[in-house]
Design a protein around this motif. Structure first.
Motif, short mmCIF file in Angstrom:
data_model
loop_
_atom_site.label_atom_id
_atom_site.label_comp_id
_atom_site.label_asym_id
_atom_site.label_seq_id
_atom_site.Cartn_x
_atom_site.Cartn_y
_atom_site.Cartn_z
N UNK A 196 0.85 -1.19 0.00
CA UNK A 196 0.00 0.00 0.00
C UNK A 196 0.88 1.24 0.00
N UNK A 197 1.91 1.24 0.82
CA UNK A 197 2.92 2.29 0.83
C UNK A 197 4.27 1.62 0.95
N UNK B 106 -12.58 1.39 -4.60
CA UNK B 106 -13.46 2.39 -3.99
C UNK B 106 -13.67 2.09 -2.51
N UNK B 107 -13.98 0.83 -2.21
CA UNK B 107 -14.32 0.47 -0.84
C UNK B 107 -13.12 0.46 0.10
N UNK B 108 -11.92 0.36 -0.47
CA UNK B 108 -10.71 0.34 0.34
C UNK B 108 -9.84 1.57 0.09
N UNK B 109 -10.49 2.63 -0.36
CA UNK B 109 -9.74 3.83 -0.72
C UNK B 109 -8.91 4.36 0.44
N UNK B 110 -9.47 4.32 1.63
CA UNK B 110 -8.73 4.83 2.79
C UNK B 110 -7.45 4.04 3.02
N UNK B 111 -7.54 2.73 2.87
CA UNK B 111 -6.35 1.90 3.04
C UNK B 111 -5.31 2.20 1.97
N UNK B 112 -5.78 2.53 0.77
CA UNK B 112 -4.85 2.85 -0.32
C UNK B 112 -4.42 4.32 -0.29
N UNK B 113 -4.87 5.04 0.72
CA UNK B 113 -4.52 6.44 0.93
C UNK B 113 -4.93 7.32 -0.24
#
Length: 592
Positions: free
Chosen positions: A202-203, A253-260
């Motif tokens: 992710x990062x 879309x649903x994991x956007x926060x995790x993908x920053x």
């Protein structure tokens, strides 16, 4: 300017030691003779291997921002753009005139893509000897290469169709290439992206190494690939790919926060130059899934040309080609309009926006230029710009309006103290063809008032967004439409239209909503234009959906030479002349 961690820091090591020694290449795929002792040494240690992985990224900023040829293969020749002032620059791609296999822009992009592919193939084939002791580290680096190979091959197959598909490193010219089915390209692309999505982080250790592929980028490209692949099938098989495209877009879309990543609440903030400049984790562009990165330190950049997209959508405001606008002189703020203008918008593109309600128009285009030098109207200028005689002697102060270019009709142009080019000046009232093409509404998404070093310099150094979160909503909506889930498609579209709605002084959010009855393929293509025009995607959108010819006919009346063969680009003539089985391989149908 900025302290950014970018992959280009290592590019010149690779260029000097590996790529520069490749010399002339022959045959249908470009190769690097990486079997040299120096190249072998670079591939044989984790540190050297990572240097070569970084080198595989170098083609991304070259294609997106540094060189104009990929843009010519991506945006013009569609319903949205035409040559500024009806010039004859690259009319093969913009107007389909004299379009042959000898077209130079096609050759340049072909060569670049296959060089990138071969660099990826080399790494994937050599990773077992790189000395990685951590399976996670090894798989991450392989995942980066597989992401990039899929990225480059997607451009190849969507542009040229069933051409050459190599998965092995080429160390000598391939003079007898074979064509591979489009479905084989997508089998590899999808497999590569599935691997990449599994192993990319992710990062990167808490520090965003901007420009590197992440899990979110891999899934975003996978969603795009599934959607493209679906159109090569029918029936149940097509529906399975549409469903995969929707599901994968949903995953992003649903994991956007995790993908920053997240949608900006204000569309204009997406194109704020500062959001494309500072690449710290806190201040990076939060909507971008994948970017082409540039640096003002040209020693670590791809080359000295930087990002030149800031040049290609400008209008004539400083008078370079005659008739300087009263009160205006060339400035960094308004860009270098002097030699490298390329595209003006069609009337259709401007008319797709209801700018009373939709804030994306003002956030994407410039209509007003403010006076940046004091001026007093002369009789000669009044005549030139069609002003009433009474305007002579009227003064313009710095900050006053100097020029208004608008898609609207202006009834009292002659009485206004600033220059006006309106809808009827620029476009023919009877058929919406271009009437006058030297001044026109300007796309501002790529403007660069931050890193440009002079009024007449070409390069800027802002990053270019290659893929962003909003595209996932559009992919999901298109897939839902094809799956006959129109109501759900409208829900995805309404997320973007809610963001786009003007909120003050009147809140148009409710008026901007659409229903299932509004959802057609044409509507989705209109919405893609409103959301993503000028972002290196339009030709691929129309080609994918089979709407290239019909949309040109309806919305770009100045293009009169299109035929259905042009939905595939011609294999470059120089490549065909270099191989020994040209008759067997065959030219692209419809080209000479």
């Amino acid at each position: 300017m900025k302290n950014k961690i970018i992959v280009q820091r290592y590019i010149w090591v690779l260029v000097v030691l590996v790529l520069a020694v490749s010399g002339c290449t022959k045959g249908l795929n470009e190769y690097n003779p990486s079997g040299s002792a120096t190249a072998d040494l670079l591939w044989s240690t984790p540190q050297g291997f990572i240097t070569n992985v970084n080198g595989a990224y170098s083609y991304v900023p070259y294609l997106y921002g540094n060189d104009e040829n990929q843009l010519f293969l991506s945006e013009p020749g569609t319903d949205l753009w035409y040559n500024y002032n009806k010039t004859s620059y690259d009319v093969d791609l913009t107007q389909y005139q004299n379009f042959t296999s000898a077209s130079n822009p096609v050759k340049g992009v072909w060569t670049t893509l296959y060089k990138g592919i071969n660099q990826c193939n080399a790494g994937i084939g050599r990773i077992g000897g790189a000395g990685f002791t951590s399976i996670t580290d090894r798989n991450q680096r392989e995942a980066e290469l597989r992401f990039l190979r899929a990225f480059y091959y997607w451009h190849v197959v969507e542009s040229w169709g069933n051409v050459i598909l190599d998965t092995l490193e080429t160390q000598s010219p391939n003079l007898t290439p074979k064509r591979s089915p489009v479905t084989d390209f997508y089998k590899l692309i999808i497999s590569d992206l599935q691997f990449a999505a599994t192993w990319l982080p992710v990062t990167y250790g808490g520090t965003w190494e901007y420009g590197r592929a992440t899990q979110g980028a891999a899934l975003g490209l996978l969603a795009r690939a599934y959607l493209s692949r679906a159109y090569y099938s029918t029936g149940t098989e097509a529906n399975s790919y549409y469903q995969l495209a929707k599901n994968t877009a949903d995953q992003v879309i649903n994991n956007a926060a995790a993908y920053q990543v997240s949608l900006y609440s204000n569309y204009a903030d997406l194109w704020n130059p500062a959001s494309r400049d500072n690449d710290s984790v806190a201040l990076r562009n939060k909507e971008a899934l994948f970017v082409a990165t540039f640096s003002t330190n040209t020693a670590i950049d791809i080359n000295g040309n930087g990002n030149r997209t800031n040049l290609w959508f400008l209008t004539n405001y400083s008078g370079y080609s005659g008739n300087a606008i009263p009160g205006l002189t060339i400035s960094i703020k308004y860009g270098n309009d002097q030699k490298n203008r390329r595209f003006m918008p069609t009337w259709a593109l401007l008319n797709f926006y209801n700018d009373t309600m939709d804030a994306r128009y003002a956030a994407s285009f410039q209509e007003v230029w403010l006076c940046n030098k004091a001026y007093t109207w002369t009789a000669a200028d009044a005549t030139t710009f069609g002003k009433n005689a009474g305007i002579v002697g009227t003064q313009l102060k710095v900050g006053d309006t100097a020029m208004w270019i608008t898609k609207k009709r202006v009834a009292n142009k002659a009485a206004l103290k600033y220059v006006v080019f309106d809808r009827d000046t620029t476009y023919n009232i009877s058929n919406n063809a271009i009437n006058y093409g030297d001044r026109y509404v300007v796309l501002t998404k790529h403007m660069d008032p931050i890193t440009k070093t002079g009024t007449t310099t070409y390069p800027g150094y802002l990053n270019l967004i290659v893929m962003r979160l909003a595209e996932m909503y559009l992919i999901a909506a298109e897939a839902d439409l094809q799956l006959t889930n129109k109501a759900e498609a409208a829900t995805y579209i309404n997320v973007l239209r809610t963001r786009a709605a003007k909120k003050t002084p009147v809140d148009y959010t409710a008026a901007m909503q659409v229903s299932a009855n509004d959802i057609t393929l044409d509507f989705i293509l209109d919405e893609r234009a409103r959301e993503m025009c000028g972002e290196y995607q339009r030709w691929f959108d129309l080609k994918r959906t089979g709407m290239l010819g019909s949309r040109i006919q309806r919305y770009n009346p100045d293009i009169t030479n299109f035929n259905s063969n042009y939905s595939i680009r011609p294999v470059p003539l120089a490549e065909l002349q270099a191989i020994t089985n040209a008759a067997d391989f065959g030219p692209t149908p419809g080209y000479n």
